[in-house]
Design a protein around this motif. Structure first.
Motif, PDB file in Angstrom:
ATOM      1  N   GLU A   1       0.868  -1.181  -0.098  1.00 49.60           N
ATOM      2  CA  GLU A   1      -0.126   0.121   0.156  1.00 49.60           C
ATOM      3  C   GLU A   1       0.521   1.115   0.205  1.00 49.60           C
TER       4      GLU A   1
ATOM      5  N   GLN B   1       2.554   1.708  -3.528  1.00 48.79           N
ATOM      6  CA  GLN B   1       1.444   2.180  -4.397  1.00 48.79           C
ATOM      7  C   GLN B   1       1.266   3.506  -4.313  1.00 48.79           C
ATOM      8  N   LYS B   2       0.721   4.169  -3.018  1.00 52.37           N
ATOM      9  CA  LYS B   2       0.284   5.549  -2.608  1.00 52.37           C
ATOM     10  C   LYS B   2       1.730   6.476  -2.783  1.00 52.37           C
TER      11      LYS B   2
ATOM     12  N   ASP C   1      -4.642   8.173   3.909  1.00 53.99           N
ATOM     13  CA  ASP C   1      -4.104   6.986   3.531  1.00 53.99           C
ATOM     14  C   ASP C   1      -3.480   6.065   4.497  1.00 53.99           C
TER      15      ASP C   1
ATOM     16  N   ILE D   1      -4.697   2.373   5.555  1.00 54.49           N
ATOM     17  CA  ILE D   1      -3.941   1.094   5.984  1.00 54.49           C
ATOM     18  C   ILE D   1      -4.166   0.774   7.224  1.00 54.49           C
TER      19      ILE D   1
ATOM     20  N   THR E   1      -6.660  -7.329  -1.749  1.00 57.65           N
ATOM     21  CA  THR E   1      -6.206  -5.880  -1.621  1.00 57.65           C
ATOM     22  C   THR E   1      -5.183  -5.458  -2.572  1.00 57.65           C
TER      23      THR E   1
ATOM     24  N   GLY F   1      -6.800  -4.488  -5.733  1.00 57.53           N
ATOM     25  CA  GLY F   1      -7.351  -3.192  -5.241  1.00 57.53           C
ATOM     26  C   GLY F   1      -8.542  -3.228  -4.712  1.00 57.53           C
TER      27      GLY F   1
END
Length: 863
Positions: A263, A266-267, A278, A282, A662, A666
């Protein structure tokens, strides 16, 4: 976590350092203790010694209530549950927080209830101590608090009194003292000058004075209490829960790290759009993972399953005071059984009289009965009187004089008047004492000695009887009365049944070795009975048994003349060798071993100390209920194993589904409230597994974690394949042009409906998975599930379908979609059933190969 004090918390009371006061002559005892028999201690000297040696009591430091309560919220599973609750509170998910916190408090309440009983044994031991004593202070007899006694005090004990400390008896008179609760002897011990009397024993006859040689923790009684305080072992169920919890936590941590890393990458790296929102997102995912990974209901399911088993045992006259003992009983492979009152009736019975001068066996018994007093309720007197074919014949005689048993003369005498008014003297007692009284011819003496030796070899006690027609001038030795404690009617059959279940029985008794061997022979047990003093050195630490003694314990069929530390050492040594040990007993002397054993069992009529230390309390005489307890325990163990495999597999299914979905798609397949509801719908009905029909294993069974984790991991992996397959199909039905046609037919419009589909699949697939885990064969073969279990699962399925159909807590989906999900799960049940069979065969083959290799390596090389 137990509140029972450890041995180093007990009073350090002791006798003066110096010679062994139990063995040295009495005059040296008095000189060593600095006291005169006719004066006793002065009040000032007694106070000084009290400050030096401490009170004559069992003193323990109690943990504070706060520290005990906090202890219930410690441990791997507890920490993870608390972490999940904390994250729920931070995110404001109060529904999740309430459910998780309620489960945490429920588990702690169960622990507190069990823990409150842990100190019962020590409390019962304290009650056994005498509250008051008659002591000689400043030359005068006075009642003093028994806790104030010190080494050197001169005290008096009489009929009905509890001996207040360890004493060396002195002076005229005699005492018969019942110390069976301490030493296991089946009859009161006859005491004379110079003998020792143990604290906590009870005076049944006579009166004597004694000098205190040990108080508090240094008494025989106190040393037993120390062993009780230090005894106890962590149950295998607790160890199993820790291992399962650690396994799931390890998997969860790895998945959480992967999830967070993916995560953040990705972010922060790919999208370069990192925000604090975010981070909270998480954290929310981690919360879902935590809730999914922690078997929050596992302790509760274990406890409820065993509690219902305890209820079933209570109907068979067995009370469970420690729930874990039920699971332990399933794996017991060694049963250490007390003899007196457990394997035998604890009722002396008369054998066929051996005639010497008499011609009629009843003449010998009548003479013995006339030399008895029924009102004394003495075990030997009662046995002799009950041996008469016509008890009313005793009433035709009038007893004019009676001399009670004296440990010096070792006989009782009586003068009686018959119906004609003639006086007759009768005597009964130890054979040698009666020989000395009657002074028969040499050939008669030889016959008596041979008879006594033959009876002793069979474990029978011998009582000689004599009669005099001329006022005691000359005596005629009438015969010998054999006496024995007969085995219980059901003992042999019970031992055979227990042995057929793979449990080896060892006899542990305080009686003589010959008696133990003969009893073992009559019961069909092994007769390799060892005398404890020949095996155990006096100064041996029972917590550290040398290897050679452990070997002797392993080989022996039993032990005689045992003390509490011997019983404790036997149990501890067997446990160190990998055995799961059950121990039966009824006295204070059994309490340390009962508490240390994996399943300590107090038999019917046990003392409070034994009951407090035991995990299982029998209310019906004998051992027959043990056989039933083993069967019930093995059923319960099978049910717990079923639940464990099911819970681990389902947990892995949920964890991997959430993380893979996830990371790869996603998409969050479940909401936090869905996971909590799944946990409730899966676990609460599963508590009815306590009623399930489970086969009884023919051999002892125990936790085999590698096997359990191998089977559950395999089922869990393919359950993930099952769930992920449905998820991919659902994504196809929502996102692809072709799939949308089918998706709209089923009412799958968006991902929220897909979440409901996954929710239903996990509930339905989870319950069907239970049918796979409950049997090592095909799930549709007997034994079939019990009606309560089937009813609970069907009810849950109906509730889950109604929730999905009408949108209770979850987005609503069509009945068509519900039907497809259920059909999909049924097909996968057969796939998982076949997988279970393959895994079981692979694991069994591997285990068998390892055993063969071990056997080959251990074989001796032959030329």
């Amino acid at each position: 976590m137990s509140s029972t004090p450890s041995s180093d918390q007990l009073s350090a009371s002791a006798a003066p350092v110096g010679p062994d006061l139990e063995k040295i002559p009495l005059d040296q005892v008095f000189s060593t203790l600095g006291v005169k028999a006719d004066q006793g201690l002065s009040a000032q000297e007694a106070q000084k010694r009290l400050e030096t040696y401490g009170p004559n009591a069992i003193i323990a430091k109690e943990r504070s209530l706060l520290s005990r309560v906090l202890g219930y919220f410690a441990g791997p599973i507890a920490y993870m549950i608390e972490a999940a609750a904390l994250v729920s509170a931070i995110l404001g998910h109060w529904q999740d927080f309430t459910v998780i916190a309620a489960l945490l408090v429920f588990n702690a309440a169960l622990d507190f209830w069990q823990d409150s009983k842990a100190s019962n044994a020590l409390a019962a031991l304290k009650k056994g101590l005498a509250p008051e004593a008659t002591a000689l202070r400043d030359g005068k007899w006075a009642n003093v608090d028994a806790a104030q006694l010190v080494p050197g005090d001169v005290v008096k004990v009489r009929l009905g009194a509890v001996v207040p400390a360890d004493l060396r008896l002195f002076g005229a008179g005699f005492a018969a003292i019942d110390q069976s609760a301490l030493t296991g002897e089946s009859l009161p011990a006859a005491k004379k000058e110079g003998d020792e009397a143990y604290s906590g024993s009870v005076v049944k006859q006579g009166e004597m004075a004694g000098v205190v040689i040990g108080t508090g923790g240094n008494t025989f009684f106190g040393r037993t209490a120390k062993l009780v305080a230090g005894a106890g072992s962590v149950s295998h169920a607790q160890k199993a829960m820790f291992e399962i919890g650690n396994f799931l936590i390890a998997v969860a941590v790895v998945l959480a790290v992967i999830l967070v890393a993916a995560e953040v990458w990705q972010k922060a790296v790919v999208a370069q759009d990192w925000k604090w929102d975010d981070a909270l997102g998480i954290l929310q995912f981690v919360l879902i993972l935590l809730v999914a990974s922690i078997p929050v209901a596992m302790p509760a399911v274990f406890s409820v399953t065993m509690a219902l088993g305890a209820l079933a045992l209570s109907k068979q006259k067995a009370i469970v005071s420690r729930l874990e003992s039920i699971e332990e009983m399933a794996g017991v492979d060694v049963l250490c059984s007390d003899k007196t009152g457990t394997l035998t009736k604890n009722q002396l019975k008369l054998g066929d009289p051996i005639l010497i001068a008499a011609t009629d066996p009843q003449d010998v018994i009548l003479a013995g009965a006339l030399a008895s007093r029924a009102e004394d309720h003495d075990a030997i007197d009662t046995a002799v009187i009950e041996g008469l074919t016509d008890p009313a014949v005793v009433k035709t005689f009038t007893q004019t004089a009676f001399v009670p048993f004296d440990p010096v003369t070792k006989r009782t005498e009586a003068t009686v008047k018959d119906e004609r008014g003639s006086l007759v003297s009768v005597a009964k007692g130890a054979p040698q004492a009666i020989v000395d009284l009657a002074q028969p011819a040499a050939d008669v003496v030889a016959k008596v000695n041979d008879t006594v030796a033959a009876l002793a070899a069979k474990g029978n006690r011998a009582l000689a009887v004599a009669r005099s027609q001329n006022g005691g001038t000359t005596w005629s030795l009438l015969g010998i009365l054999p006496m024995f404690d007969p085995p219980r009617d059901d003992s042999r059959a019970t031992l055979e049944a227990v042995g057929a279940k793979g449990v080896r029985v060892k006899m542990i008794t305080g009686d003589d070795t010959a008696i133990a061997i003969e009893t073992a022979r009559q019961l069909g047990m092994g007769t390799n009975i060892l005398t404890a003093s020949d095996v155990f050195p006096k100064d041996m630490n029972p917590d550290q048994v040398p290897a050679n003694i452990s070997d002797a314990i392993e080989r022996a069929d039993g032990f005689a003349r045992v003390f509490p530390e011997h019983k404790y050492a036997i149990v501890k040594s067997l446990q160190a060798r990998g055995h799961i040990v059950a121990m039966t007993g009824d006295g204070v002397n059994d309490a340390p071993a009962l508490k240390q054993a994996d399943c300590g069992t107090a038999v019917s009529g046990a003392t409070d100390a034994a009951r407090g230390a035991a995990a299982l309390i029998l209310t019906a005489p004998g051992l027959s209920v043990i056989n039933s307890a083993i069967d019930e325990a093995r059923r319960i163990f099978g049910r717990i194993t079923t639940y464990t495999i099911y819970r681990v597999a389902l947990t892995m299914d949920i964890m991997f589904l959430v993380v893979l979905s996830t990371i790869l798609l996603g998409f969050q397949p479940l909401t936090a409230i869905m996971i909590v509801i799944i946990s409730l719908l899966d676990d609460i009905p599963i508590m009815t597994i306590a009623y399930d029909n489970t086969p009884v294993s023919e051999r002892p069974i125990r936790w085999k974690m590698p096997r359990i984790l191998a089977v559950s991991t395999a089922l869990g992996f393919f359950s993930v394949v099952q769930s992920f397959g449905l998820l991919l199909a659902g994504m196809w039905a929502i996102n692809s042009a072709v799939g949308q046609v089918y998706g709209q037919m089923l009412g799958l419009v968006d991902t929220t409906h897909l979440q409901t589909v996954m929710f239903l699949q996990l509930v339905t697939g989870g319950h069907l998975l239970l049918f796979v885990t409950r049997s090592e064969r095909w799930f549709f073969l007997p034994p079939f599930p019990a009606l309560p279990l089937v009813a609970a699962i069907l009810s849950t399925q109906v509730l889950a379908m109604l929730m999905c159909a009408y949108g209770w807590f979850v987005p609503a989906i069509s009945w068509d979609a519900i039907g497809v999900v259920i059909g999909y799960c049924i097909v996968w049940t057969f796939i998982l059933g076949a997988l279970r069979l393959v895994v079981e065969q692979l694991v069994s083959h591997r285990t068998t190969s390892r055993l063969r290799a071990t056997h080959l390596v251990m074989q001796r090389l032959r030329p």
